[in-house]
Enzyme design. Structure first.
Site, short mmCIF file in Angstrom:
data_model
loop_
_atom_site.label_atom_id
_atom_site.label_comp_id
_atom_site.label_asym_id
_atom_site.label_seq_id
_atom_site.Cartn_x
_atom_site.Cartn_y
_atom_site.Cartn_z
N LEU A 125 0.82 -1.21 0.00
CA LEU A 125 0.00 0.00 0.00
C LEU A 125 0.86 1.27 0.00
O LEU A 125 0.79 2.09 -0.91
CB LEU A 125 -0.94 0.00 1.21
CG LEU A 125 -1.74 1.28 1.45
CD1 LEU A 125 -2.67 1.56 0.29
CD2 LEU A 125 -2.54 1.17 2.77
N ASN A 129 5.52 8.68 -1.69
CA ASN A 129 4.74 9.91 -1.61
C ASN A 129 3.28 9.65 -1.24
O ASN A 129 2.42 10.50 -1.46
CB ASN A 129 4.79 10.66 -2.94
CG ASN A 129 6.19 11.15 -3.26
OD1 ASN A 129 6.81 11.84 -2.46
ND2 ASN A 129 6.71 10.76 -4.42
N ALA A 130 3.01 8.48 -0.69
CA ALA A 130 1.63 8.13 -0.30
C ALA A 130 1.67 7.35 1.00
O ALA A 130 1.69 6.12 1.00
CB ALA A 130 0.94 7.33 -1.40
N GLY A 131 1.74 8.07 2.12
CA GLY A 131 1.75 7.44 3.44
C GLY A 131 0.38 7.60 4.07
O GLY A 131 -0.56 6.87 3.76
N GLU A 363 0.15 1.67 9.90
CA GLU A 363 -1.28 1.41 9.69
C GLU A 363 -2.14 2.59 10.14
O GLU A 363 -3.22 2.43 10.72
CB GLU A 363 -1.71 0.10 10.36
CG GLU A 363 -1.02 -1.09 9.72
CD GLU A 363 -1.62 -2.41 10.11
OE1 GLU A 363 -2.85 -2.52 10.17
OE2 GLU A 363 -0.84 -3.36 10.35
N GLU A 367 -2.31 10.65 14.49
CA GLU A 367 -3.10 11.77 13.97
C GLU A 367 -4.21 11.27 13.05
O GLU A 367 -5.36 11.75 13.11
CB GLU A 367 -2.18 12.74 13.21
CG GLU A 367 -1.19 13.49 14.08
CD GLU A 367 0.00 12.66 14.54
OE1 GLU A 367 0.71 13.08 15.47
OE2 GLU A 367 0.22 11.55 13.97
#
Length: 379
Positions: A125, A129-131, A363, A367
Site C-alpha cells: 500500500l 509519496n503516499a503514506g 497502519e 493523527e
C-alpha cells in the site's frame, strides 16, 4: 456482558504464552542485534496451526476468531515485537484481503499457502509519496491485452522478502481527474519485480521491512482482487482489521515492559528499601497496570465486534491509538524505574520503547486515528 475467554481462547492463550516464553523470548536480544528474521519460529508456528489462525479450515486455516488472533499477536509481541509484527502483518494485511475479497480460485491459489506457512502474507500500500494520504498512490497498472502492466514503487512493506505473492494497490484508470485505484495480486518472482531489504530501522530489527520496485511487471487481469476501482475501499477495510493487530502488539510490548519494571522494583534497593516500597514507584506501576488493562479490553472489544459481524472501525481506531500511545508511555516509565540500567540493552526495556514507536505510525498514524474517530463521531 461476559468478559470470560472461551475454552478454546484460553487454550490458545496458554499454548502461545508458553511458546513465547520458551521459544521466542530467549533469542529476542540477539535477533535485535543481528536483524536475523525468525524463520524457525514461524516454521514451528505453522506446525502449531497458527499461521492461518482466523481463516476457514477449507483454506487450511484453523477457523478461530479475531479475539484469538489478538491473543496470539499480544503474546508473541510480549516476547519479541519483531515476531509479533511479522505475524500480525502476515494475517491482517497479507491473508485478510484475500479472504475478504478474493474469488474461490484466488483463495485456493494464494490464501492456502499463507495459511500453511509456505508463504508469508504481505500487502503493498504505502509509497514514497503516499503514506497517511494513501489516495496519493502513483503506482499504475495499465491494461495490455489480457494483462495489467504495473509500474511504481512501494515502501515500508512488511514480509515481502518472504512472500511468494502479495496484493498491492495501483491506479487502473483516471476519470475526470479522479484516480481509479484497484488491488491486484502480484507474484514476487514476476519479471521486473524487485524486493529491496536495506532499511536501517530504529526498532523491530528482526522483522522484514522492504521497498518494492515494479518495472513493467505483467500479470493477468484475473489477478484483480475484488472489484475494479474498489481498491481504496478494500484497503480501508483491511486497515481496520490490521489496527486490531497493532493494538494487540502494543498491549504485548506494554505488558513486557511492565513485567520487567515490576520485577526490577522488587529487587533493586535504594536508601535501604526496595523501589517497590516507595509510594512514587507504586503509583507509577499502578498507572501502568491500569492503562494496559484498559488497552487490552479495548482491543478485545474491537475484535469481538468484528467477530460478531458488526461495525468496528471506530473501536479499531480507538484501540490502536490508545494502546500504541500507552505502550510508549509504559516503556518510558519502565526505563525510568530501571534508572541507568534501563538504558542498557541487556535489560530489554530500551528495546520495548524502540519497538513501540512504530505502532504510533504504522497502519495510520496517531493523527490519522484521531481523524478516523472524529469522522465516526460525526465531526
Amino acid at each position: 456482558m461476559n468478559f470470560d475467554l472461551t475454552q478454546e481462547q484460553q487454550m490458545i492463550r496458554k499454548t502461545i504464552h508458553e511458546f513465547a516464553d520458551e521459544v521466542v523470548a530467549p533469542g529476542a536480544i540477539e535477533r535485535d542485534k543481528t536483524k536475523e528474521f525468525p524463520k524457525e519460529i514461524f516454521k514451528q508456528l505453522a506446525d502449531m496451526g497458527m499461521m492461518g489462525l482466523p481463516f476457514a479450515e477449507e483454506y487450511e486455516g484453523a477457523g478461530a476468531d479475531t479475539v484469538s488472533f489478538a491473543i496470539v499477536t499480544e503474546e508473541l509481541s510480549r516476547a519479541c515485537a519483531s515476531t509479533g509484527i511479522t505475524y500480525s502483518a502476515h494475517i491482517s494485511l497479507g491473508g485478510a484481503p484475500l479472504n475478504l475479497f478474493g474469488t474461490e480460485e484466488q483463495k485456493q491459489k494464494y490464501l492456502v499457502p499463507i495459511c500453511t506457512g509456505e508463504s508469508f502474507g504481505a500487502f503493498g500500500l504505502t509509497e514514497p509519496n503516499a503514506g497517511s494520504d494513501a489516495g496519493g498512490t502513483q503506482t499504475t497498472a495499465k491494461e495490455d491485452g489480457g494483462d495489467f502492466v504495473i509500474n511504481g514503487n512501494k515502501s515500508f512493506i512488511t514480509n515481502a522478502s518472504h512472500a511468494k505473492h502479495l496484493a498491492l494497490t495501483a491506479i487502473t484508470d483516471v476519470k475526470d481527474g479522479k484516480k481509479e485505484i484497484s488491488a491486484i495480486i502480484v507474484p514476487t518472482d514476476a519479471e521486473g519485480f524487485t524486493v529491496i531489504d536495506n532499511y536501517e530501522k530504529m526498532g523491530l530489527n528482526a522483522s522484514n521491512t522492504t521497498e518494492l520496485v515494479l518495472e513493467n511487471v505483467r500479470v493477468p487481469q484475473e489477478n484483480l482482487l475484488g472489484k475494479r476501482g474498489n481498491g481504496f475501499r478494500q484497503f480501508l477495510v483491511t486497515l481496520d482489521g490490521g489496527r486490531i493487530g497493532i493494538g494487540a502488539m502494543a498491549v504485548g510490548i506494554a505488558q513486557a515492559a511492565f513485567d520487567r519494571a515490576l520485577r526490577y522494583s522488587k529487587e533493586r534497593k535504594q536508601f535501604g528499601k526496595t523501589l517497590s516500597e516507595f509510594q512514587i514507584t507504586q503509583f507509577k506501576l499502578a498507572d501502568m497496570a491500569m492503562k494496559i488493562e484498559l488497552a487490552r479490553t479495548m482491543v478485545y472489544k474491537a475484535a469481538w465486534l468484528k467477530d460478531q459481524g458488526r461495525a468496528f472501525g471506530k473501536e479499531a481506531a480507538m484501540c490502536k491509538l490508545y494502546a500504541s500511545e500507552i505502550a510508549m508511555e509504559v516503556a518510558d516509565q519502565a526505563i525510568q524505574i530501571h534508572g541507568g540500567y534501563g538504558y542498557m540493552k541487556e535489560y530489554e526495556v530500551e528495546r520495548f520503547m524502540r519497538d513501540a514507536k512504530l505502532l504510533e505510525i504504522g497502519e495510520g498514524t496517531s493523527e490519522v486515528q484521531r481523524m478516523v474517530i472524529a469522522r465516526h463521531i460525526g465531526c
